[in-house]
Design a protein around this motif. Sequence first.
Motif, short mmCIF file in Angstrom:
data_model
loop_
_atom_site.label_atom_id
_atom_site.label_comp_id
_atom_site.label_asym_id
_atom_site.label_seq_id
_atom_site.Cartn_x
_atom_site.Cartn_y
_atom_site.Cartn_z
N SER A 156 -1.97 -7.37 3.81
CA SER A 156 -0.65 -8.12 4.24
C SER A 156 -1.12 -9.33 5.29
O SER A 156 -0.42 -10.61 4.94
CB SER A 156 0.05 -7.28 5.13
OG SER A 156 0.73 -6.31 4.57
N GLU B 71 5.44 -10.91 -0.48
CA GLU B 71 5.80 -9.42 0.15
C GLU B 71 4.91 -8.69 -0.73
O GLU B 71 4.78 -8.42 -1.98
CB GLU B 71 7.36 -8.91 -0.18
CG GLU B 71 7.67 -7.61 0.02
CD GLU B 71 9.00 -7.22 -0.06
OE1 GLU B 71 9.39 -6.04 -0.22
OE2 GLU B 71 10.18 -7.95 -0.58
N LEU B 72 4.33 -7.77 0.14
CA LEU B 72 3.26 -6.67 -0.51
C LEU B 72 4.11 -5.54 -0.82
O LEU B 72 5.01 -5.03 0.00
CB LEU B 72 1.99 -6.04 0.65
CG LEU B 72 1.31 -5.22 0.17
CD1 LEU B 72 0.31 -6.06 -0.96
CD2 LEU B 72 0.23 -4.73 1.30
N TRP C 216 -3.66 -1.77 3.53
CA TRP C 216 -2.25 -2.57 3.41
C TRP C 216 -2.31 -3.42 4.59
O TRP C 216 -1.69 -4.71 4.44
CB TRP C 216 -1.05 -1.36 3.58
CG TRP C 216 -0.81 -0.68 2.50
CD1 TRP C 216 -0.95 -0.82 1.30
CD2 TRP C 216 -0.16 0.44 2.61
NE1 TRP C 216 -0.46 0.21 0.56
CE2 TRP C 216 0.12 1.28 1.31
CE3 TRP C 216 0.48 1.42 3.60
CZ2 TRP C 216 0.64 2.07 1.01
CZ3 TRP C 216 1.19 2.57 3.44
CH2 TRP C 216 1.20 3.04 1.98
N GLU C 217 -2.88 -3.26 5.70
CA GLU C 217 -3.09 -4.14 6.92
C GLU C 217 -3.83 -5.46 6.36
O GLU C 217 -3.52 -6.22 6.67
CB GLU C 217 -3.56 -3.46 8.27
CG GLU C 217 -2.56 -2.51 8.87
CD GLU C 217 -3.35 -1.65 9.99
OE1 GLU C 217 -4.51 -1.78 9.91
OE2 GLU C 217 -2.68 -0.77 10.61
#
Length: 259
Positions: free
Chosen positions: A119, A127-128, A115-116
């Motif tokens: 993003s 938007e993820l 996720w990091e």
Amino acid sequence: MTDLLVSVRDDCEFQDAIATGVGIIDFKEPRHGALAPVDPTVWHSAALRITELNQLNRFTAAGGDSLIPARPRLSAALGEAEGWQAVASQLPRTFDFAKIGPSQIKTAAAMQGLWESASQCIGPTTELVAVAYADSDSAACLPAEQVFQLAGEFGFRRCLIDTFSKTGRSSIEYLGYERLRTIGQIAKQASMKWSLAGSIRIAMIDSLISERIFPDCYAVRGDVCHQGRSGRLCASRLKQWVDRMALMHSRSFGPIESC
């Protein structure tokens, strides 16, 4: 208010979804997996169309043609945890959402690392959306409840449940009503909106409502196509879903007759 997301694979299907009034249009290639990306040229064509719609809608607001379609939100599947980097940098900033499949992600640390990285790559205007697979054993990844819990801690605003193995078995069949209620509660506690995908059919909506399961969005592909998810979009099936969402809004989740 329950949203409808419809997945499309090319510009022709995109135009059909716009014409039918779909609120969120998602781009993926259903023949290549659960969240396989389309060719980036399709993204760029859609971005140009959205720019045109924005301009036409501004003209409408100034007293012009009132028959301009509403501007849908755009979503893109970028692939799985292995390989998404090859296309992510080509995603136009016009897109509202992006998502990556969590297959082969087996620890919380690896999930957060994905996720990091994602993003940072897709930038601040897109938007993820966190993705969980209902058939987590098939995808060799964390169970849906854990993904939702982690997503809430990470600060996500939206999560999606899908199926990794496209055999026709739905997310509801994999998870059952009790687990889906738990997942909905996790999302609510974290102030996240959640979408239900994975071989969802319009006939399933009444049962979900009776079981007090209320996704913020239904995400569909196969049920709005001729001959399953790899076929072409069917205009009449698209309209049936759009009309059903409108009926749900008008009745505020009260008793609803089947379409």
